[in-house]
Design an enzyme around this catalytic site. Structure first.
Site, PDB file in Angstrom:
ATOM      1  N   GLU A 275       0.816  -1.208   0.000  1.00 31.99           N
ATOM      2  CA  GLU A 275       0.000   0.000   0.000  1.00 31.99           C
ATOM      3  C   GLU A 275       0.852   1.261   0.000  1.00 31.99           C
ATOM      4  OE1 GLU A 275      -4.098   1.734   1.150  1.00 31.99           O
ATOM      5  OE2 GLU A 275      -3.593  -0.267   1.808  1.00 31.99           O
ATOM      6  N   ASP A 279       0.370   4.011  -3.355  1.00 28.42           N
ATOM      7  CA  ASP A 279      -0.021   5.419  -3.285  1.00 28.42           C
ATOM      8  C   ASP A 279       0.921   6.309  -4.064  1.00 28.42           C
ATOM      9  OD1 ASP A 279      -1.932   4.655  -1.531  1.00 28.42           O
ATOM     10  OD2 ASP A 279      -1.226   5.880   0.150  1.00 28.42           O
ATOM     11  N   SER A 479      -7.726   2.458  -2.613  1.00 30.59           N
ATOM     12  CA  SER A 479      -6.445   3.101  -2.331  1.00 30.59           C
ATOM     13  C   SER A 479      -5.595   3.182  -3.588  1.00 30.59           C
ATOM     14  CB  SER A 479      -5.695   2.380  -1.214  1.00 30.59           C
ATOM     15  OG  SER A 479      -5.762   1.001  -1.395  1.00 30.59           O
ATOM     16  N   ASP A 525     -19.269   9.020 -17.258  1.00 29.81           N
ATOM     17  CA  ASP A 525     -20.331   8.540 -16.380  1.00 29.81           C
ATOM     18  C   ASP A 525     -20.280   7.006 -16.331  1.00 29.81           C
ATOM     19  OD1 ASP A 525     -22.519   8.412 -14.781  1.00 29.81           O
ATOM     20  OD2 ASP A 525     -23.944   9.188 -16.267  1.00 29.81           O
ATOM     21  N   VAL A 526     -20.217   6.466 -15.139  1.00 26.87           N
ATOM     22  CA  VAL A 526     -20.231   5.012 -14.970  1.00 26.87           C
ATOM     23  C   VAL A 526     -21.655   4.628 -14.587  1.00 26.87           C
ATOM     24  CG1 VAL A 526     -19.275   3.065 -13.669  1.00 26.87           C
ATOM     25  CG2 VAL A 526     -17.811   5.007 -14.276  1.00 26.87           C
ATOM     26  N   ASP A 551     -24.091   8.702  -8.600  1.00 28.02           N
ATOM     27  CA  ASP A 551     -24.636   7.552  -7.870  1.00 28.02           C
ATOM     28  C   ASP A 551     -23.704   7.224  -6.705  1.00 28.02           C
ATOM     29  OD1 ASP A 551     -22.611   5.412  -8.717  1.00 28.02           O
ATOM     30  OD2 ASP A 551     -23.296   6.130 -10.668  1.00 28.02           O
TER      31      ASP A 551
END
Ligand SMILES: *[C@@H]1O[C@H](CO)[C@@H](O)[C@H](O)[C@H]1NC(C)=O
Ligand SMILES: *[C@@H]1O[C@H](CO)[C@@H](O)[C@H](O)[C@H]1NC(C)=O
Ligand SMILES: *[C@@H]1O[C@H](CO)[C@@H](O)[C@H](O)[C@H]1NC(C)=O
Ligand SMILES: *[C@@H]1O[C@H](CO)[C@@H](O)[C@H](O)[C@H]1NC(C)=O
Ligand SMILES: *[C@@H]1O[C@H](CO)[C@@H](O)[C@H](O)[C@H]1NC(C)=O
Length: 570
Positions: A275, A279, A479, A525-526, A551
């Site tokens: 992680e 990032d 993440s 737009d998803v 959404d």
């Protein structure tokens, strides 16, 4: 505020004899995963406490943030310096005097304040801390090499401190753990039973992200004043060598930097975490050639609340990066209202200064909490649910072998806060969603009047990351999407700075205003796919579903850089 006074009044009546006050009566005590108790501390053992002092002018700060963040306002972009924020919110001299006298009376002198004077961090012996905070009893908890002191019992304060302290940190909350998801297992399972693992595999790399979000090789940072940061609060090390190797393998085709400018906080030696690598590697791939900071806390054996440590830092450093990508979250129901409200004010202080803070929306979809036998509700995550941060959800490619349209990633965190009311900037967008969604989860599962999130999204599935010098595939989670979006915001800031304009600051009012106008092509737009919630596969198996426009799975969708830049260049 009114509510808080009311509670105080009730508690004071109930406990009149003792004249004590509980600042966080609703804070649960839960031992974090992997931690175990070693028993009570000896009175002489030292621990660290953080006092959040009551600020002044929070109402004025709220209005000011609205003005400096709303493109329609004459004050848009007229940000405050840290010194100006201090002048606005610093506690009253009565508050400062009362708290200092109280600490001194208990022999506590080893304290340091932040520039805004509203946090005080003190080194205290367990004995003194228990006398200071009646009810508290400090025990030691360990997890691997890490060790913290916590109180499984609630603390109280003298009644005279009730109007001067919001909460005391370092008592109940454990450092949050967050692991990226490796989908290798699920991906393999989805393959034909007798098939051999395919040797080809698209996987998300900087080139894929940049292609999908329409970044050309010219779309890199060019202003000396643009900057970005990622903050990680895990026991994970960030390694410069991994970043250099990552850029060597995956950084071809666009100008970029291969090292960070500043590592803030503690960093000792140890093996790198996925992680921690993720990032910074993707922040510097979209926000390419932009000065980058990493906030890290790895290697602190006496871990305090690393997230709180970062918040204090925001109030103690005058020149900070303009954009912060943060992959961290806790369940709202694991935190006290006083704590969340105060952290929210800290985000407002950053917003007033023009700092953009982006949080990952979480990797559990709508989440799930059992409230009684057979009854469940969704489980919102904080700070994702704060109305003063920009929250980033996740998507995946419809065709995983092509840079194609995106559908929602089933892990993408999203939903409605039970703590923060819906901010006005999103009211129209959310109303539109709620009135047109073909199938909503049962109304008892969520609070339709709360702050709804995420605000936007990006790919969160199948990333390549270099960790401990080795390229690792199949890394997934919001993440990953959060630094991708953060780098793009930093790039837009870069162009604004070049045009002599202020940075974007708190993004949401401008983002929703832009999208509310309709026919914007700034975001893809998803509209397909649902996210998970409660794990059993009945009606509870599904949370919300993506839909046209905003959404609660993917927000407004994923960035189309050239159009987003055009719309936000101002
Ligand atoms: C804030 O910064 C000052 C000056 O650099 C330092 O002395 C102080 O310890 C810092 N405060 C905290 C809480 O870290
Ligand atoms: C962005 O890229 C897509 C395909 O990758 C293309 O169809 C679209 O026209 C591009 N949009 C802009 C504004 O460049
Ligand atoms: C990278 O950024 C610096 C300013 O920080 C700028 O001088 C330089 O031209 C940039 N490089 C490219 C290739 O754009
Ligand atoms: C960068 O910031 C400094 C200090 O705020 C300012 O003096 C300078 O003009 C800025 N430079 C550019 C290119 O914006
Ligand atoms: C719903 O949210 C509002 C504020 O957003 C809050 O006042 C209320 O208590 C919440 N309801 C529940 C059941 O948590």
């Amino acid at each position: 505020m009114e509510l808080r006074c009311l509670w105080t009044a009730c508690l004071c009546v109930a406990a009149a004899a003792a004249a004590r006050w509980a600042p966080e009566p609703d804070q649960p005590f839960r031992i974090g995963d992997g931690w175990r108790s070693l028993g009570r501390l000896a009175p002489s053992e030292m621990l660290s406490l953080t006092f959040a002092l009551r600020q002044q002018n929070v109402g004025r700060l709220t209005r000011l943030v609205q003005e400096v963040s709303s493109p329609d306002s004459a004050q848009y972009g007229r940000f405050l310096s840290l010194a100006q924020v201090q002048a606005l919110v610093a506690p009253s001299s009565l508050a400062l005097g009362t708290v200092h006298k109280w600490l001194e009376l208990h022999g506590i002198r080893d304290c340091s304040a932040v520039s805004t004077m509203d946090f005080l961090q003190c080194q205290v012996s367990a004995g003194a801390a228990e006398r200071l905070l009646p009810g508290a009893q400090f025990h030691r908890y360990v997890n691997g090499e890490r060790s913290i002191a916590r109180s499984p019992f609630p603390y109280t304060l003298n009644e005279e401190l009730a109007e001067h302290i919001d909460f005391v940190g370092g008592l109940h909350r454990f450092p949050a753990e967050r692991k990226v998801v490796s989908r290798a297992w699920t991906t393999q399972r989805a393959l034909p039973r007798h098939g051999v693992l395919p040797t080809f595999h698209l996987g998300v790399t900087p080139a894929v992200v940049r292609q999908r979000y329409n970044l050309t090789d010219k779309d890199v940072g060019d202003s000396q004043n643009s900057s970005q940061a990622c903050a990680q609060f895990l026991e994970q090390y960030f390694h410069e060598a991994d970043l250099a190797e990552f850029m060597h393998l995956f950084g071809k085709g666009f100008p970029h930097r291969s090292s960070v400018d500043q590592v803030v906080g503690h960093q000792s030696r140890g093996s790198a975490g996925i992680e921690a690598s993720l990032d910074v590697q993707y922040l510097m791939s979209t926000g390419a050639n932009i000065s980058t900071w990493v906030f890290s806390n790895a290697g602190r054996h006496e871990s305090q609340e690393p997230f709180l440590q970062w918040l204090l830092l925001l109030s103690n450093v005058s020149a900070l990066p303009w954009v912060h990508s943060v992959s961290y979250g806790d369940d709202e129901d694991s935190l006290s209202r006083a704590y969340m409200e105060r952290v929210n004010v800290e985000f407002m202080k950053a917003a007033a200064r023009g700092i953009s803070i982006l949080f990952a929306s979480g990797d559990s979809g709508a989440g799930c909490r059992a409230i009684s036998a057979g009854r469940h509700v969704f489980r919102p995550s904080f700070p994702a649910s704060s109305p003063y941060v920009t929250t980033v959800g996740g998507t995946s490619f419809r065709n995983p072998f092509l840079v194609s349209a995106e559908v929602s990633d089933y892990i993408s965190g999203g939903g409605f806060s039970n703590v923060f009311p819906m901010p006005s900037y999103q009211a129209a967008a959310v109303k539109h969603f709620l009135s047109l969604a073909p199938k909503l989860p049962p109304a008892t599962y969520f609070n339709a009047t709360g702050r709804a999130y995420p605000d936007l999204a990006a790919l969160s599935d199948n990333y390549w990351v270099v960790s401990n010098r080795i390229p690792v595939p199949w890394i997934s989670g919001t993440s990953a999407s959060t630094p991708v979006v953060s780098g793009i915001i930093a790039l837009i800031n870069d162009r604004r700075l070049q045009h002599g304009r202020p940075p974007l600051g708190f993004l949401n009012p401008a983002l929703y205003r832009l999208q509310d106008r309709g026919n914007s092509s700034a975001l893809y737009d998803v509209t397909q796919g649902c996210h998970l919630s409660c794990l059993d596969a009945t009606v509870e198996g599904q949370g919300f579903c993506a839909a046209p426009s905003w959404d609660p799975v993917t927000g407004w969708g994923t960035p189309n850089f050239p159009e987003l830049l055009r719309a936000l260049l101002g």
